[in-house]
Design a protein around this motif. Sequence first.
Motif, PDB file in Angstrom:
ATOM      1  N   GLY A 100       4.430   2.098   3.414  1.00 23.03           N
ATOM      2  CA  GLY A 100       3.358   3.085   3.399  1.00 23.03           C
ATOM      3  C   GLY A 100       3.414   4.028   4.584  1.00 23.03           C
ATOM      4  N   CYS A 101       3.991   3.596   5.706  1.00 21.42           N
ATOM      5  CA  CYS A 101       4.137   4.491   6.851  1.00 21.42           C
ATOM      6  C   CYS A 101       5.324   5.429   6.651  1.00 21.42           C
ATOM      7  CB  CYS A 101       4.299   3.703   8.151  1.00 21.42           C
ATOM      8  SG  CYS A 101       4.102   4.747   9.627  1.00 21.42           S
ATOM      9  N   ASP A 155       4.562   0.434  -4.830  1.00 30.45           N
ATOM     10  CA  ASP A 155       3.127   0.608  -4.608  1.00 30.45           C
ATOM     11  C   ASP A 155       2.366   0.021  -5.791  1.00 30.45           C
ATOM     12  OD1 ASP A 155       2.130   3.159  -6.443  1.00 30.45           O
ATOM     13  OD2 ASP A 155       4.239   3.281  -5.882  1.00 30.45           O
ATOM     14  N   GLU A 170       0.831  -1.201   0.000  1.00 33.16           N
ATOM     15  CA  GLU A 170       0.000   0.000   0.000  1.00 33.16           C
ATOM     16  C   GLU A 170       0.868   1.255   0.000  1.00 33.16           C
ATOM     17  OE1 GLU A 170      -3.273   0.065  -0.353  1.00 33.16           O
ATOM     18  OE2 GLU A 170      -3.221  -2.130  -0.475  1.00 33.16           O
ATOM     19  N   LEU A 171       0.400   2.295  -0.698  1.00 35.29           N
ATOM     20  CA  LEU A 171       1.179   3.517  -0.850  1.00 35.29           C
ATOM     21  C   LEU A 171       1.244   4.337   0.431  1.00 35.29           C
ATOM     22  CD1 LEU A 171       2.701   5.601  -2.575  1.00 35.29           C
ATOM     23  CD2 LEU A 171       0.477   6.523  -3.282  1.00 35.29           C
ATOM     24  N   ASP A 172       0.133   4.471   1.168  1.00 36.76           N
ATOM     25  CA  ASP A 172       0.089   5.377   2.316  1.00 36.76           C
ATOM     26  C   ASP A 172      -0.728   4.728   3.430  1.00 36.76           C
ATOM     27  OD1 ASP A 172      -0.126   7.437   4.118  1.00 36.76           O
ATOM     28  OD2 ASP A 172      -0.813   8.939   2.684  1.00 36.76           O
ATOM     29  N   LEU A 173      -0.103   4.526   4.587  1.00 36.65           N
ATOM     30  CA  LEU A 173      -0.787   3.889   5.713  1.00 36.65           C
ATOM     31  C   LEU A 173      -1.270   4.902   6.746  1.00 36.65           C
ATOM     32  CD1 LEU A 173       1.558   0.813   6.367  1.00 36.65           C
ATOM     33  CD2 LEU A 173      -0.386   1.018   4.804  1.00 36.65           C
ATOM     34  N   CYS A 179      -0.138   5.057  11.977  1.00 35.32           N
ATOM     35  CA  CYS A 179      -0.217   4.214  10.774  1.00 35.32           C
ATOM     36  C   CYS A 179      -0.918   2.911  11.121  1.00 35.32           C
ATOM     37  CB  CYS A 179       1.181   3.913  10.228  1.00 35.32           C
ATOM     38  SG  CYS A 179       2.051   5.334   9.529  1.00 35.32           S
TER      39      CYS A 179
END
Length: 581
Positions: free
Chosen positions: A240-241, A368, A131-134, A214
Amino acid sequence: MRQSGVRGEGARRRAPGPRDGGRDGGAREEDGGASRDAGPTAGEGAGSQDAAAADTGSQGGGRAESRRAARADAQGGGRRRKGKKAPRGKRSRGVRILRWTALTLAVLIVGAAGAGYLYYQHLNGNIKKAELDLGDSKLTKPEPNAAGQTPLNILLIGEDDRNKKENLKLGGAKQDVGRKPLADVQMLVHVSADRSNMTVISIPRDTRVTIPKCTDPKDNHVYPKTFAPINESLQHGGPGCTVATWKELTGIYIDHFMMVDFSGVVDMADAVGGVPVCVDANIYSHDSKGHGSGLRLTKGTHPVKGVQALQWLRTRYGFEDNTDIGRAKAQHQYMSSMVRQLKSGTKLSDPGKLMDLAEAATNALTVDHGLGTVKKLYDLGNDLKRVPTKRTTMVTMPWEYRNDGEYVVPKPGDAEKTFSLIRNDVALDGKDKKKKAAKVPAPSMDKGELPVVVQNGTGSTVLGAASGRARDITAEVARLGYAKATANTVLTSQADTTISYPDKARQGDALALAKALGLSKTAVKESQSVTEVTLVVGNDWREGTTYPKSSAADEDKAPKIDDTLNGDEKKCMHVNPGYTF
């Protein structure tokens, strides 16, 4: 100070002294807004594959057969070359290294090796995705410029996974087996909207920052917000974090990330035939206390590859003041030299070498989902190749020591100024073409009749949303005579306060509003996503009704950064006199 988990790399020595080196529609503006639990590391499996890949690219003999067939196709005539095995770099003991080598090579080359559909699918299956962004950031992608172009931001992450046999063979510390990887290398690549220039900015691995809350997508474990070294962000659910941490620290929207461990770097360094590096004196990175990477070179330029390349990339004891800052300079020089070499095309004309490189790169990569295929990586590489090397600038974030030299923090003022220039797509080399001062158009209507929309853009998860900003600034705008100003209660997030206008007819109106509020002309932008003049109150204006920043004459000028490197420069690393022979 925590000791390094790698043989030969002790705690950072005390420095001799300080140096400088959209809107998602779900939240309302009224919303306000250190754990190290063991858990799974980031990165999903190899990713989904279609039926063809499953039948041929991911099953023992089928995979080998597809590689041989593809290689034969690439050699011409459909014939297979008998008895030739993929060259494999000699693997010897090494330690903590800077893994972005694989990332850069993948971006520039990996797509070129897709000779044959089956092998293409096999390479796709190699690439791991996460995942790109947590985090919970509401930071939105920058609006396109007048030409419909947007900048591109890619975070490169090198992780020090100690849990793989391949990594331990290369010198991974056995005492660290079982712990989660750290993001010991972090570089943000910013490509300008018009693709005319590129900035690469590094952050030292032990920089203390706020790591936002996150959520690990594998087990839904929530890691609370904490103040810690930035390299620990990877342990809070995965890459992602780390992306979320950069977004909160810099206010820069990040489009993609690419992460790699060091198991494939040796093969890839060999595949490009070595990368030229230079030292200004003989160097031997080793001392009586066991510090050092083992790098041993004589004065001058040398093409390093294999384990020697890893030694260069991880050398701290031997360059300048024996800190991560000196090591970052060596990373930049290596990266710059490698990019020049790859762009020249002289080292990778052999299809077999390209395929070996593609195999190693895709096996090493975690990206990602937006970059999860060879085709997407290839398209990205073509995009990056449009940038001339002479317009590539590499820097380390302005920083200063804290706690008696134990760690560093972003340097107040200069770090934010650097981030602001990147957010506003201003090249750090100072070579952007100066736009001729255009005649300021007159407002299209009386300000009392102009509809103005005001929105709260302080939705930062680290600072927490500053509630009521849309309401307060709407009242101030109305006090200035804009009677038709209204508040948009949807909370968004951006670092800088901006005024957007929908078309040229409203440009004069937007500029007049900026002047009334004390905003710079650079805060005024044309946008295809607004229908009225729209003021978004950013995190630079979290309180009060008077804008806190005045328009400075040097607003587009970067702060002085000691280790700036231009992509065409060929410099030699300065050797610490205590590590020469």
